[in-house]
Design a protein around this motif. Sequence first.
Motif, PDB file in Angstrom:
ATOM      1  N   TYR A 173       0.851  -1.183   0.000  1.00  0.00           N
ATOM      2  CA  TYR A 173       0.000   0.000   0.000  1.00  0.00           C
ATOM      3  C   TYR A 173       0.892   1.241   0.000  1.00  0.00           C
ATOM      4  CZ  TYR A 173      -4.221   2.692   0.818  1.00  0.00           C
ATOM      5  OH  TYR A 173      -5.285   3.550   0.671  1.00  0.00           O
ATOM      6  N   PRO A 174       0.555   2.246  -0.809  1.00  0.00           N
ATOM      7  CA  PRO A 174       1.443   3.414  -0.915  1.00  0.00           C
ATOM      8  C   PRO A 174       1.491   4.225   0.379  1.00  0.00           C
ATOM      9  CG  PRO A 174      -0.620   3.787  -2.092  1.00  0.00           C
ATOM     10  CD  PRO A 174      -0.609   2.338  -1.706  1.00  0.00           C
ATOM     11  N   ALA A 175       2.637   4.841   0.606  1.00  0.00           N
ATOM     12  CA  ALA A 175       2.806   5.702   1.776  1.00  0.00           C
ATOM     13  C   ALA A 175       2.329   7.111   1.438  1.00  0.00           C
ATOM     14  CB  ALA A 175       4.261   5.730   2.201  1.00  0.00           C
ATOM     15  N   HIS A 176       1.420   7.634   2.261  1.00  0.00           N
ATOM     16  CA  HIS A 176       0.883   8.972   2.070  1.00  0.00           C
ATOM     17  C   HIS A 176       1.555   9.945   3.043  1.00  0.00           C
ATOM     18  CE1 HIS A 176      -2.183   6.447   0.201  1.00  0.00           C
ATOM     19  NE2 HIS A 176      -2.615   7.511  -0.435  1.00  0.00           N
ATOM     20  N   THR A 177       1.556  11.194   2.676  1.00  0.00           N
ATOM     21  CA  THR A 177       2.049  12.257   3.544  1.00  0.00           C
ATOM     22  C   THR A 177       0.949  13.288   3.718  1.00  0.00           C
ATOM     23  OG1 THR A 177       2.936  13.574   1.714  1.00  0.00           O
ATOM     24  CG2 THR A 177       4.392  11.906   2.693  1.00  0.00           C
ATOM     25  N   ASP A 178       1.168  14.232   4.621  1.00  0.00           N
ATOM     26  CA  ASP A 178       0.157  15.256   4.874  1.00  0.00           C
ATOM     27  C   ASP A 178      -0.225  16.021   3.616  1.00  0.00           C
ATOM     28  OD1 ASP A 178       0.033  14.582   7.537  1.00  0.00           O
ATOM     29  OD2 ASP A 178       1.375  16.177   8.207  1.00  0.00           O
ATOM     30  N   SER A 179       0.698  16.166   2.699  1.00  0.00           N
ATOM     31  CA  SER A 179       0.417  16.923   1.474  1.00  0.00           C
ATOM     32  C   SER A 179      -0.596  16.224   0.579  1.00  0.00           C
ATOM     33  CB  SER A 179       1.716  17.170   0.705  1.00  0.00           C
ATOM     34  OG  SER A 179       2.296  15.936   0.292  1.00  0.00           O
ATOM     35  N   ASP A 180      -0.854  14.941   0.840  1.00  0.00           N
ATOM     36  CA  ASP A 180      -1.840  14.207   0.044  1.00  0.00           C
ATOM     37  C   ASP A 180      -3.267  14.438   0.523  1.00  0.00           C
ATOM     38  OD1 ASP A 180       0.121  12.918  -1.559  1.00  0.00           O
ATOM     39  OD2 ASP A 180       0.498  11.496   0.068  1.00  0.00           O
ATOM     40  N   PHE A 181      -3.428  15.151   1.639  1.00  0.00           N
ATOM     41  CA  PHE A 181      -4.746  15.323   2.239  1.00  0.00           C
ATOM     42  C   PHE A 181      -5.047  16.805   2.462  1.00  0.00           C
ATOM     43  CE2 PHE A 181      -3.055  11.217   3.811  1.00  0.00           C
ATOM     44  CZ  PHE A 181      -4.006  10.370   3.263  1.00  0.00           C
ATOM     45  N   PRO A 182      -6.323  17.131   2.692  1.00  0.00           N
ATOM     46  CA  PRO A 182      -6.665  18.529   3.002  1.00  0.00           C
ATOM     47  C   PRO A 182      -5.929  19.010   4.247  1.00  0.00           C
ATOM     48  CG  PRO A 182      -8.647  17.278   2.471  1.00  0.00           C
ATOM     49  CD  PRO A 182      -7.534  16.285   2.580  1.00  0.00           C
ATOM     50  N   PRO A 183      -5.583  20.289   4.315  1.00  0.00           N
ATOM     51  CA  PRO A 183      -4.868  20.819   5.492  1.00  0.00           C
ATOM     52  C   PRO A 183      -5.664  20.618   6.776  1.00  0.00           C
ATOM     53  CG  PRO A 183      -4.853  22.392   3.683  1.00  0.00           C
ATOM     54  CD  PRO A 183      -5.805  21.306   3.287  1.00  0.00           C
ATOM     55  N   LEU A 184      -4.945  20.319   7.857  1.00  0.00           N
ATOM     56  CA  LEU A 184      -5.581  20.082   9.151  1.00  0.00           C
ATOM     57  C   LEU A 184      -5.951  21.408   9.805  1.00  0.00           C
ATOM     58  CD1 LEU A 184      -6.383  17.898  11.202  1.00  0.00           C
ATOM     59  CD2 LEU A 184      -4.084  18.093  12.176  1.00  0.00           C
ATOM     60  N   LYS A 185      -7.222  21.518  10.221  1.00  0.00           N
ATOM     61  CA  LYS A 185      -7.713  22.747  10.830  1.00  0.00           C
ATOM     62  C   LYS A 185      -7.715  22.696  12.358  1.00  0.00           C
ATOM     63  CE  LYS A 185     -10.850  22.876   6.874  1.00  0.00           C
ATOM     64  NZ  LYS A 185     -12.239  22.619   6.433  1.00  0.00           N
ATOM     65  N   ASN A 186      -7.634  21.513  12.914  1.00  0.00           N
ATOM     66  CA  ASN A 186      -7.698  21.334  14.367  1.00  0.00           C
ATOM     67  C   ASN A 186      -6.622  20.330  14.770  1.00  0.00           C
ATOM     68  OD1 ASN A 186      -8.231  20.568  17.005  1.00  0.00           O
ATOM     69  ND2 ASN A 186     -10.400  20.188  16.702  1.00  0.00           N
ATOM     70  N   ASP A 187      -5.557  20.826  15.354  1.00  0.00           N
ATOM     71  CA  ASP A 187      -4.446  19.946  15.738  1.00  0.00           C
ATOM     72  C   ASP A 187      -4.271  19.850  17.252  1.00  0.00           C
ATOM     73  OD1 ASP A 187      -3.483  22.470  16.295  1.00  0.00           O
ATOM     74  OD2 ASP A 187      -1.544  22.177  15.318  1.00  0.00           O
ATOM     75  N   LEU A 188      -5.325  20.133  18.025  1.00  0.00           N
ATOM     76  CA  LEU A 188      -5.217  20.171  19.480  1.00  0.00           C
ATOM     77  C   LEU A 188      -4.663  18.871  20.055  1.00  0.00           C
ATOM     78  CD1 LEU A 188      -8.500  21.997  20.574  1.00  0.00           C
ATOM     79  CD2 LEU A 188      -6.168  22.841  20.811  1.00  0.00           C
ATOM     80  N   ARG A 224     -11.012  18.480   9.323  1.00  0.00           N
ATOM     81  CA  ARG A 224     -11.757  18.930  10.510  1.00  0.00           C
ATOM     82  C   ARG A 224     -11.097  18.495  11.811  1.00  0.00           C
ATOM     83  NH1 ARG A 224     -17.891  17.185   9.519  1.00  0.00           N
ATOM     84  NH2 ARG A 224     -16.928  15.572   8.195  1.00  0.00           N
ATOM     85  N   CYS A 225     -10.490  17.323  11.824  1.00  0.00           N
ATOM     86  CA  CYS A 225      -9.788  16.824  13.014  1.00  0.00           C
ATOM     87  C   CYS A 225      -8.900  15.674  12.588  1.00  0.00           C
ATOM     88  CB  CYS A 225     -10.781  16.378  14.097  1.00  0.00           C
ATOM     89  SG  CYS A 225     -11.895  15.044  13.580  1.00  0.00           S
ATOM     90  N   PRO A 226      -7.944  15.291  13.428  1.00  0.00           N
ATOM     91  CA  PRO A 226      -7.064  14.159  13.095  1.00  0.00           C
ATOM     92  C   PRO A 226      -7.811  12.828  13.137  1.00  0.00           C
ATOM     93  CG  PRO A 226      -6.066  15.585  14.758  1.00  0.00           C
ATOM     94  CD  PRO A 226      -7.511  15.969  14.654  1.00  0.00           C
ATOM     95  N   LEU A 227      -7.187  11.826  12.522  1.00  0.00           N
ATOM     96  CA  LEU A 227      -7.764  10.492  12.422  1.00  0.00           C
ATOM     97  C   LEU A 227      -6.894   9.483  13.155  1.00  0.00           C
ATOM     98  CD1 LEU A 227      -9.820   8.476  11.162  1.00  0.00           C
ATOM     99  CD2 LEU A 227      -8.319   8.393   9.144  1.00  0.00           C
ATOM    100  N   PHE A 228      -7.508   8.759  14.086  1.00  0.00           N
ATOM    101  CA  PHE A 228      -6.838   7.674  14.803  1.00  0.00           C
ATOM    102  C   PHE A 228      -6.904   6.378  13.995  1.00  0.00           C
ATOM    103  CE2 PHE A 228      -7.125   9.991  18.835  1.00  0.00           C
ATOM    104  CZ  PHE A 228      -6.103   9.438  19.605  1.00  0.00           C
ATOM    105  N   GLY A 229      -5.802   5.640  13.993  1.00  0.00           N
ATOM    106  CA  GLY A 229      -5.819   4.227  13.698  1.00  0.00           C
ATOM    107  C   GLY A 229      -5.656   3.472  15.004  1.00  0.00           C
ATOM    108  N   PHE A 230      -5.912   2.168  15.001  1.00  0.00           N
ATOM    109  CA  PHE A 230      -5.808   1.439  16.273  1.00  0.00           C
ATOM    110  C   PHE A 230      -5.611  -0.047  16.033  1.00  0.00           C
ATOM    111  CE2 PHE A 230     -10.288   1.032  15.245  1.00  0.00           C
ATOM    112  CZ  PHE A 230     -10.639  -0.236  15.701  1.00  0.00           C
ATOM    113  N   VAL A 231      -5.305  -0.725  17.123  1.00  0.00           N
ATOM    114  CA  VAL A 231      -5.089  -2.170  17.090  1.00  0.00           C
ATOM    115  C   VAL A 231      -5.286  -2.717  18.492  1.00  0.00           C
ATOM    116  CG1 VAL A 231      -2.622  -2.170  17.626  1.00  0.00           C
ATOM    117  CG2 VAL A 231      -3.525  -3.902  16.061  1.00  0.00           C
ATOM    118  N   GLY A 232      -5.582  -3.995  18.598  1.00  0.00           N
ATOM    119  CA  GLY A 232      -5.603  -4.648  19.895  1.00  0.00           C
ATOM    120  C   GLY A 232      -4.198  -5.051  20.314  1.00  0.00           C
ATOM    121  N   ALA A 233      -3.933  -5.023  21.613  1.00  0.00           N
ATOM    122  CA  ALA A 233      -2.636  -5.460  22.119  1.00  0.00           C
ATOM    123  C   ALA A 233      -2.521  -6.987  22.010  1.00  0.00           C
ATOM    124  CB  ALA A 233      -2.459  -5.018  23.567  1.00  0.00           C
ATOM    125  N   PRO A 234      -1.310  -7.504  21.918  1.00  0.00           N
ATOM    126  CA  PRO A 234      -1.131  -8.955  21.724  1.00  0.00           C
ATOM    127  C   PRO A 234      -1.831  -9.823  22.771  1.00  0.00           C
ATOM    128  CG  PRO A 234       0.886  -7.819  21.186  1.00  0.00           C
ATOM    129  CD  PRO A 234      -0.037  -6.769  21.743  1.00  0.00           C
TER     130      PRO A 234
END
Length: 375
Positions: free
Chosen positions: A5-20, A152-162
Motif C-alpha cells: 500500500y502506498p505511503a501517504h504524507t500530509d500533502s496528500d490530504f486537506p490541510p488540518l484545521k484542528n491539531d489540538l 476537521r480533526c485528526p484520524l486515529f488508527g488502532f489495534v488490539g494489544a497482543p
Amino acid sequence: MVVPYPAHTDSDFPPLKNDLILRVARGETVERTPVWIMRQAGRYLPEFREERAKHDFFTICRTPELACLVTLQPIDRYEGLLDASIIFSDILVVPQALGLEVQMVPAKGPHFPDPLVDPSHLARLRTNVDVNEELRYVFEAITLTRTKLDGRCPLFGFVGAPWTLMAYMIEGGGSKTLSKAKSWLGRWPEESKTLLQRVTDVVVDFLVGQAKAGAQLLQVFDSWAGELSPAQFNTFSLPYIQQIPKRVRAALREINPDLASIPMVIFARGAHYALESLSTPEIGYDVISLDWTMDPASARARIGNGVSLQGNADPSLLYAPIATIKAEVAIMLEKFGSRTRYIANLGHGMHPDHDPEHLRAYLEAIRDVSTQRKS
C-alpha cells in the motif's frame, strides 16, 4: 505478489484545521482541552443502526466506503465538539488476518467458531501474514476517511494489544474469567510467548500500514490487561506492548522520517500497577489512557509530566441527568488539569444504550469548562 500500500504524507490530504490532540501528545500547552470518545462511532447512534440493519458488521469494516461513512457519523452529528475521529474497524481483524474465523453475533458480540484449544492449533495460523493483502481494506478506509474529513480533526488508527488478541483467540469470544486463555499461561508458557510474538509481528505491520495510509495517531487497546497479575503482565503483556512503538517507528523511519513522529497511545485497562512501566521514555508511548477506576491526580504523581494522559469518566456517567454530567466533567477536568498533557475521553467505550444527547452534553461541558478556565 501483492503490491504494498502506498505511503501517504500530509500533502496528500486537506490541510488540518484542528491539531489540538496532536499538540497535547507532543506535550504542548493548548487553549482548551481536546476530547474524543472511544467507540464514538457505533451502536448508540441511530444512523449507525440504520447502516447495521443493511450490512453485516464485518462487511462494514471491509468496505472502505461504509467504514468511512460510519466513522464520519459522530463527526457530523457533533460538529465542532470532537477533536479526533477513529477509523471504524475492530481489533479482531488481526485474528482474521491470521486465519481464524470471527463472527459478530447480534446481542452477543464476537464469536470464534473454532478457537485455539491447545498449542497444536498454532499450526492453523498463517505463518506469513501480508497485511497489504489481508488488511488492505482498513488502509483504504483510512485514506478515504482522511480525505473526507477535510481537515476537521485528526484520524486515529488502532489495534488490539497482543495479550488481548491472544485471549480472544483462545476464549472464542468474551469471558468473565478468561480461564481458558490464562490456563495457557500456566500450562504452556513458552507456546504462549510464541503466539504472542506472532500476533505482535502482525500488529506492528498493521500499525505501520495504518500510518502509511494516513492515520495521524495510533492507539493500542489492551482491554484485558487488568485480568493479569502484575507478574503475568510483566511476562505476557509488557514485553510485547513495548516492542510496538519502537518497531513501528523504526519501520516508518525507513519509509519516510516524517511518519516516524506519529503519536502513540496505550490503553491498558485495569492495569493500575503498570503505569510506571508504560510511561518510561524507553517504551515510547506519548499518551496513556486511564480507565475510570484510576485517580487522575495519583496517576500524574506516579508517572510525572513526561507523557500525556487520556480519560477517564465512567461511561455510566452518561446515564445520569445532564446537570450531573456537567458537574462531574468539571471535577474530572480539575483533577487532570485542562490545558496541558491531557486529552478528555471516557474510561472505556460508549455503551449501545447511551443517549446520544447525553454524549453531546458531556462534550459541550468539556468545551465550556476548559474554555472558561482559559479565560
